[in-house]
Design a protein around this motif. Structure first.
Motif, PDB file in Angstrom:
ATOM      1  N   HIS A 267       0.831  -1.222   0.000  1.00  0.00           N
ATOM      2  CA  HIS A 267       0.000   0.000   0.000  1.00  0.00           C
ATOM      3  C   HIS A 267       0.866   1.273   0.000  1.00  0.00           C
ATOM      4  O   HIS A 267       0.540   2.252   0.689  1.00  0.00           O
ATOM      5  CB  HIS A 267      -0.938   0.012   1.219  1.00  0.00           C
ATOM      6  CG  HIS A 267      -1.771  -1.227   1.339  1.00  0.00           C
ATOM      7  ND1 HIS A 267      -2.708  -1.599   0.390  1.00  0.00           N
ATOM      8  CD2 HIS A 267      -1.799  -2.208   2.309  1.00  0.00           C
ATOM      9  CE1 HIS A 267      -3.289  -2.741   0.766  1.00  0.00           C
ATOM     10  NE2 HIS A 267      -2.753  -3.130   1.923  1.00  0.00           N
ATOM     11  N   LYS A 269       1.220   3.432  -2.291  1.00  0.00           N
ATOM     12  CA  LYS A 269       0.519   4.576  -2.887  1.00  0.00           C
ATOM     13  C   LYS A 269      -0.259   5.354  -1.823  1.00  0.00           C
ATOM     14  O   LYS A 269      -0.360   6.593  -1.905  1.00  0.00           O
ATOM     15  CB  LYS A 269      -0.427   4.083  -3.982  1.00  0.00           C
ATOM     16  CG  LYS A 269      -1.091   5.208  -4.788  1.00  0.00           C
ATOM     17  CD  LYS A 269      -1.928   4.639  -5.925  1.00  0.00           C
ATOM     18  CE  LYS A 269      -2.524   5.760  -6.763  1.00  0.00           C
ATOM     19  NZ  LYS A 269      -3.401   6.652  -6.007  1.00  0.00           N
ATOM     20  N   LYS A 270      -0.753   4.656  -0.836  1.00  0.00           N
ATOM     21  CA  LYS A 270      -1.496   5.337   0.230  1.00  0.00           C
ATOM     22  C   LYS A 270      -0.571   6.272   1.025  1.00  0.00           C
ATOM     23  O   LYS A 270      -1.010   7.335   1.503  1.00  0.00           O
ATOM     24  CB  LYS A 270      -2.137   4.314   1.157  1.00  0.00           C
ATOM     25  CG  LYS A 270      -3.274   3.525   0.518  1.00  0.00           C
ATOM     26  CD  LYS A 270      -3.910   2.576   1.523  1.00  0.00           C
ATOM     27  CE  LYS A 270      -5.063   1.810   0.899  1.00  0.00           C
ATOM     28  NZ  LYS A 270      -5.702   0.864   1.858  1.00  0.00           N
ATOM     29  N   ASN A 272       2.016   7.909  -0.144  1.00  0.00           N
ATOM     30  CA  ASN A 272       2.188   9.117  -0.957  1.00  0.00           C
ATOM     31  C   ASN A 272       0.930   9.974  -0.956  1.00  0.00           C
ATOM     32  O   ASN A 272       0.997  11.209  -0.845  1.00  0.00           O
ATOM     33  CB  ASN A 272       2.539   8.737  -2.402  1.00  0.00           C
ATOM     34  CG  ASN A 272       3.993   8.319  -2.556  1.00  0.00           C
ATOM     35  OD1 ASN A 272       4.864   8.791  -1.845  1.00  0.00           O
ATOM     36  ND2 ASN A 272       4.253   7.400  -3.484  1.00  0.00           N
ATOM     37  N   ASP A 273      -0.233   9.326  -1.077  1.00  0.00           N
ATOM     38  CA  ASP A 273      -1.493  10.072  -1.179  1.00  0.00           C
ATOM     39  C   ASP A 273      -1.897  10.722   0.139  1.00  0.00           C
ATOM     40  O   ASP A 273      -2.371  11.870   0.163  1.00  0.00           O
ATOM     41  CB  ASP A 273      -2.616   9.140  -1.650  1.00  0.00           C
ATOM     42  CG  ASP A 273      -2.413   8.672  -3.092  1.00  0.00           C
ATOM     43  OD1 ASP A 273      -1.597   9.304  -3.803  1.00  0.00           O
ATOM     44  OD2 ASP A 273      -3.044   7.669  -3.486  1.00  0.00           O
ATOM     45  N   HIS A 274      -1.691  10.013   1.259  1.00  0.00           N
ATOM     46  CA  HIS A 274      -2.182  10.508   2.556  1.00  0.00           C
ATOM     47  C   HIS A 274      -1.156  11.374   3.292  1.00  0.00           C
ATOM     48  O   HIS A 274      -1.536  12.287   4.025  1.00  0.00           O
ATOM     49  CB  HIS A 274      -2.586   9.326   3.452  1.00  0.00           C
ATOM     50  CG  HIS A 274      -3.760   8.570   2.919  1.00  0.00           C
ATOM     51  ND1 HIS A 274      -4.172   7.357   3.454  1.00  0.00           N
ATOM     52  CD2 HIS A 274      -4.616   8.839   1.904  1.00  0.00           C
ATOM     53  CE1 HIS A 274      -5.237   6.923   2.770  1.00  0.00           C
ATOM     54  NE2 HIS A 274      -5.516   7.805   1.837  1.00  0.00           N
ATOM     55  N   HIS A 277       4.422  12.961  -0.878  1.00  0.00           N
ATOM     56  CA  HIS A 277       5.499  12.243  -1.561  1.00  0.00           C
ATOM     57  C   HIS A 277       6.827  12.348  -0.804  1.00  0.00           C
ATOM     58  O   HIS A 277       7.677  11.456  -0.911  1.00  0.00           O
ATOM     59  CB  HIS A 277       5.665  12.791  -2.985  1.00  0.00           C
ATOM     60  CG  HIS A 277       4.580  12.347  -3.916  1.00  0.00           C
ATOM     61  ND1 HIS A 277       4.601  11.130  -4.558  1.00  0.00           N
ATOM     62  CD2 HIS A 277       3.416  12.946  -4.292  1.00  0.00           C
ATOM     63  CE1 HIS A 277       3.513  10.998  -5.314  1.00  0.00           C
ATOM     64  NE2 HIS A 277       2.776  12.091  -5.164  1.00  0.00           N
TER      65      HIS A 277
END
Length: 398
Positions: A267, A269-270, A272-274, A277
């Motif tokens: 996970h 990507k989570k 980076n998103d939450h 980066h």
């Protein structure tokens, strides 16, 4: 192929600054800075000439070997060229960054330097050791330092001048080596020979030092570029290209009993998103450090792309590879990475292991490790799975 330990960012930046920035590598200097170097060399040449002129005038026993009126003229001309070359250093220093000045001033600076040397070459003889040594050395230095357009724009007129002087001297229309009295046997004249040596040695020494500096800096830069092409700039681990080279070497050497371990952050990507980066990058750096700490010196660790890493474990059985992977999994799970608000960011990874055999090519082994990694993710993530033959059948059935 040895594992590269993580290089701290400050050290990496220092290396890049040391070898690649303009202020350190002579070949990367601005053209006006290179002109300053050439002008300083010209000043040194004319100081050498002035020293010889004064020495001759102070020692009457050598007057028979020279034309005194030429020596007096030489003092005036060498002094004039010395002053001119020295004064040209100021605008070269003052107007760095001025595109118009940088376009035309180098022709004036290098041209003045070349004209002064051409005249001196004629005085001592255009095919004398001094003239030929200076001609060859300065061409080579010039072609390394300056653009070919500038070098050849000076080289062609200088060559025509020197060639014309040689022809006119051969046809007795101009005196050859007018500075020296050639009535005696020139090549048995100790004063002439020592004078040639005196003029050659400084030019040869300076050019050799310049060549050594340039070649040394070139080697350093090539070495750093090679290193930078082998490592991932964020984590300072081997990149995919280096890992593939490592696997090719192992395959070519028929190295037995090595394991490939592919791991993928769960996970990611989570993160980076939450959390941003920058926190994702921090996570990758921390994971790379953990992996390095858990491996032997003979093992190889690399970033295979994105949030995926690879371990190459040499002389390792399946059982040992599973132990290493499990140790890495636990260490990653225990990482303490916090968001900007102080929230703990959970980090876990899934692992897939494949063991080499004599009939497997590196890409086939990678495919097996990838299948095992896929199974670890399918079974709930944060797991270690090893590739075994029944695994393929199970995946085909499902």
């Amino acid at each position: 192929m040895k594992r590269i330990s993580p290089v701290p960012e400050k050290i990496l930046k220092h290396k890049i600054t040391k070898y690649l920035v303009e202020d350190e590598v002579v070949m990367n200097w601005s053209i006006l800075k290179k002109c300053i170097l050439m002008l300083a060399l010209g000043c040194g040449v004319h100081l050498t000439w002035l020293g010889w002129d004064i020495f001759v005038l102070l020692n009457p026993e050598y007057w028979q070997y020279v034309h005194l009126e030429r020596v007096y003229t030489q003092i005036t001309l060498n002094s004039s060229f010395l002053v001119i070359l020295f004064l040209l250093i100021f605008p070269c220093y003052k107007f760095q960054g001025n595109q118009l000045i940088e376009r035309y001033l180098p022709y004036m600076a290098v041209g003045t330097f070349v004209i002064s040397l051409c005249r001196d070459a004629y005085l001592v003889g255009v095919i004398s050791p001094v003239a030929t040594t200076s001609y060859v050395c300065l061409i080579m230095v010039g072609l390394v330092l300056f653009h070919r357009t500038l070098v050849y724009s000076m080289l062609i007129p200088a060559s025509i001048f020197l060639g014309g002087c040689a022809y006119l001297s051969f046809s007795h229309q101009l005196p050859y080596s007018p500075l020296f009295n050639l009535d005696g046997e020139l090549f048995y004249n100790g004063f002439w020979l020592l004078s040639m040596l005196y003029f050659i040695l400084p030019i040869l020494a300076v050019c050799m030092v310049l060549f050594e500096i340039l070649l040394s800096q070139w080697r350093h830069r090539e070495q750093l570029i090679k290193q930078l092409s082998q490592i991932d700039p964020l984590t300072n681990l081997f990149n995919r290209r280096s890992i593939n080279q490592c696997l090719d070497k192992l395959n070519a050497a028929a190295t037995p009993n090595y394991a490939l371990v592919l791991l993928d952050l769960d996970h990611f990507k989570k993160i980076n998103d939450h959390f941003g980066h920058h926190k994702g990058d921090e996570t990758l750096v921390e994971v790379s450090a953990v992996l390095n700490q858990q491996l032997r010196e003979s093992d190889v660790v690399g970033r295979f792309g994105g949030e995926e890493f690879i371990l190459v474990l040499k002389n390792t059985s399946l059982e040992k590879a599973e132990q290493v992977a499990e140790r890495c999994r636990i260490a990653i799970q225990q990482l303490q990475i916090f968001s900007d608000e102080g929230e703990l960011i959970p980090v876990t990874a899934s692992f897939g292991i494949a063991i080499s055999t004599a009939d497997l090519r590196p890409q086939q082994l990678l495919s097996q490790a990838d299948q095992a990694l896929y199974q670890a993710k399918a079974d709930g993530r944060n797991l270690v799975k090893a590739y075994v033959e029944p695994l393929t059948a199970q995946m085909q059935v499902s």
